[in-house]
Design a protein around this motif. Structure first.
Motif, PDB file in Angstrom:
ATOM      1  N   GLY A   1      -7.198   3.632   8.511  1.00 19.04           N
ATOM      2  CA  GLY A   1      -7.264   5.080   8.652  1.00 19.04           C
ATOM      3  C   GLY A   1      -7.002   5.831   7.369  1.00 19.04           C
ATOM      4  O   GLY A   1      -7.390   6.999   7.241  1.00 19.04           O
ATOM      5  N   VAL A   2      -6.343   5.207   6.395  1.00 17.11           N
ATOM      6  CA  VAL A   2      -6.049   5.850   5.116  1.00 17.11           C
ATOM      7  C   VAL A   2      -7.195   5.579   4.142  1.00 17.11           C
ATOM      8  O   VAL A   2      -7.663   4.441   4.030  1.00 17.11           O
ATOM      9  CB  VAL A   2      -4.723   5.345   4.528  1.00 17.11           C
ATOM     10  N   THR A   3      -7.631   6.612   3.451  1.00 15.96           N
ATOM     11  CA  THR A   3      -8.686   6.472   2.445  1.00 15.96           C
ATOM     12  C   THR A   3      -8.093   6.763   1.065  1.00 15.96           C
ATOM     13  O   THR A   3      -7.888   7.928   0.704  1.00 15.96           O
ATOM     14  CB  THR A   3      -9.849   7.443   2.728  1.00 15.96           C
ATOM     15  N   PRO A   4      -7.786   5.733   0.282  1.00 15.26           N
ATOM     16  CA  PRO A   4      -7.106   5.944  -1.006  1.00 15.26           C
ATOM     17  C   PRO A   4      -8.037   6.195  -2.184  1.00 15.26           C
ATOM     18  O   PRO A   4      -7.583   6.198  -3.330  1.00 15.26           O
ATOM     19  CB  PRO A   4      -6.360   4.624  -1.198  1.00 15.26           C
ATOM     20  N   SER A   5      -9.323   6.420  -1.937  1.00 19.27           N
ATOM     21  CA  SER A   5     -10.300   6.480  -3.026  1.00 19.27           C
ATOM     22  C   SER A   5      -9.985   7.568  -4.055  1.00 19.27           C
ATOM     23  O   SER A   5     -10.208   7.381  -5.256  1.00 19.27           O
ATOM     24  CB  SER A   5     -11.708   6.699  -2.451  1.00 19.27           C
ATOM     25  N   LYS A   6      -9.470   8.721  -3.622  1.00 17.85           N
ATOM     26  CA  LYS A   6      -9.163   9.814  -4.555  1.00 17.85           C
ATOM     27  C   LYS A   6      -8.134   9.369  -5.587  1.00 17.85           C
ATOM     28  O   LYS A   6      -8.321   9.572  -6.792  1.00 17.85           O
ATOM     29  CB  LYS A   6      -8.642  11.021  -3.774  1.00 17.85           C
ATOM     30  N   TRP A   7      -7.049   8.752  -5.131  1.00 22.28           N
ATOM     31  CA  TRP A   7      -5.978   8.340  -6.037  1.00 22.28           C
ATOM     32  C   TRP A   7      -6.406   7.144  -6.897  1.00 22.28           C
ATOM     33  O   TRP A   7      -5.997   7.030  -8.043  1.00 22.28           O
ATOM     34  CB  TRP A   7      -4.727   8.002  -5.234  1.00 22.28           C
ATOM     35  N   VAL A   8      -7.233   6.282  -6.330  1.00 15.58           N
ATOM     36  CA  VAL A   8      -7.744   5.141  -7.100  1.00 15.58           C
ATOM     37  C   VAL A   8      -8.605   5.626  -8.263  1.00 15.58           C
ATOM     38  O   VAL A   8      -8.526   5.106  -9.377  1.00 15.58           O
ATOM     39  CB  VAL A   8      -8.544   4.189  -6.180  1.00 15.58           C
ATOM     40  N   ARG A   9      -9.421   6.633  -8.006  1.00 14.29           N
ATOM     41  CA  ARG A   9     -10.283   7.161  -9.070  1.00 14.29           C
ATOM     42  C   ARG A   9      -9.453   7.733 -10.214  1.00 14.29           C
ATOM     43  O   ARG A   9      -9.747   7.492 -11.392  1.00 14.29           O
ATOM     44  CB  ARG A   9     -11.200   8.246  -8.489  1.00 14.29           C
ATOM     45  N   ILE A  10      -8.402   8.478  -9.887  1.00 14.93           N
ATOM     46  CA  ILE A  10      -7.558   9.059 -10.935  1.00 14.93           C
ATOM     47  C   ILE A  10      -6.851   7.954 -11.720  1.00 14.93           C
ATOM     48  O   ILE A  10      -6.708   8.034 -12.944  1.00 14.93           O
ATOM     49  CB  ILE A  10      -6.534  10.031 -10.317  1.00 14.93           C
ATOM     50  N   TRP A  11      -6.402   6.919 -11.025  1.00  9.44           N
ATOM     51  CA  TRP A  11      -5.747   5.795 -11.710  1.00  9.44           C
ATOM     52  C   TRP A  11      -6.691   5.166 -12.737  1.00  9.44           C
ATOM     53  O   TRP A  11      -6.308   4.888 -13.878  1.00  9.44           O
ATOM     54  CB  TRP A  11      -5.299   4.751 -10.702  1.00  9.44           C
ATOM     55  N   LYS A  12      -7.938   4.928 -12.347  1.00  8.97           N
ATOM     56  CA  LYS A  12      -8.897   4.296 -13.246  1.00  8.97           C
ATOM     57  C   LYS A  12      -9.195   5.176 -14.454  1.00  8.97           C
ATOM     58  O   LYS A  12      -9.460   4.677 -15.545  1.00  8.97           O
ATOM     59  CB  LYS A  12     -10.189   3.976 -12.485  1.00  8.97           C
ATOM     60  N   GLU A  13      -9.146   6.499 -14.266  1.00 12.44           N
ATOM     61  CA  GLU A  13      -9.383   7.400 -15.386  1.00 12.44           C
ATOM     62  C   GLU A  13      -8.214   7.379 -16.375  1.00 12.44           C
ATOM     63  O   GLU A  13      -8.422   7.420 -17.586  1.00 12.44           O
ATOM     64  CB  GLU A  13      -9.594   8.826 -14.870  1.00 12.44           C
TER      65      GLU A  13
END
Length: 260
Positions: free
Chosen positions: A17-29
């Motif tokens: 149910g959790v979608t972590p894509s937003k935080w993952v993208r910032i981490w990669k940047e």
């Protein structure tokens, strides 16, 4: 806090149910040289996974029930009831617990809402997982109350859902072992909390840039518009080398001729 014993990558767990894509993208940047590894884990197993070192941090459902784990609450999910599209409740915009009194309401073993007994009539057996319970709803065996994100995750064309009132809601939090608050965990906490890359708690803040001196305008360099001649002009006004002029004497000779 130390990062000397940290793994070469950052492992982030997340429950269904959790979608972590937003935080993952910032981490990669921000940290392109540190890979982020996603670890999917059932809600009930997330606390144990974190304590056993299976992940550095994770998005979990509260309560975690472990004193050794730190947690930052992030948001609360709306609860919904999953029903067949042809069910009578499909005509309503919102559904209360009393509206389910005559329906069988399934209670899966991985139920994330934490209540002892859902409203409605109990089923003969409890389904093993939420996914199994959704399949039973599609088969017409009962209804299911879950967080909205799980209803979307297990969406089926023959099912729909309606918002529930006066029922428990699920809270999502970022959690990690308190004794393993590494630099990378702090970095991810900063991302989740919205800190900028230049935050004092960030690992690689951008150094402040020196102020640049303003250059005078082109006209100002030449003395234009100031009413004062430039020292570079040899034929400027008073005070320059060109102040001495013979124009007056020659002008007298060119005047009217003397009478004879």
């Amino acid at each position: 806090m130390t990062g000397s014993d940290a793994s070469p990558s950052f492992r982030l767990a997340y429950v269904p149910g959790v979608t972590p894509s937003k935080w993952v993208r910032i981490w990669k940047e921000r940290f392109p040289l540190i890979p982020l590894e996603l670890v999917s884990v059932p809600s009930g197993e997330a606390p144990g996974l974190l304590l056993e070192g299976g992940a550095d941090a994770g998005f979990v459902r509260l309560p975690v029930g472990r004193e050794e784990l730190s947690a930052i609450p992030l948001y609360t999910e709306t609860s919904v009831v999953v029903i067949p599209k042809d069910h009578l409740l499909a005509a309503a915009e919102e559904v209360s617990a009393e509206d389910l009194a005559e329906d069988i309401v399934l209670h899966p073993l991985d139920d994330p809402l934490g209540w002892e007994r859902p409203p409605g009539l109990p089923a003969f057996e409890r389904p093993e997982t939420t996914e199994d319970a959704v399949a039973l709803v599609a088969a017409g065996i009962g209804l299911l109350v879950v967080p909205q994100s799980l209803a979307r995750l297990h969406h089926r064309k023959d099912l729909t859902y309606r918002t529930m009132t006066d029922v428990p809601e699920s809270r999502i939090a970022l959690s990690w072992p308190e004794e393993k608050t590494t630099e990378r965990v702090e970095d991810f906490i900063g991302i989740v909390r919205g800190r900028t890359v230049n935050s004092s708690r960030g690992r690689t803040p951008t150094p402040p840039q020196p102020k640049q001196e303003k250059r005078p305008a082109a006209g100002a360099r030449r003395g234009a518009g100031t009413g004062k001649p430039s020292s570079r002009n040899p034929r400027g006004g008073a005070g320059g080398k060109g102040t001495k002029s013979t124009g007056g004497a020659k002008g007298a000779k060119r005047g009217k001729p003397r009478g004879r």
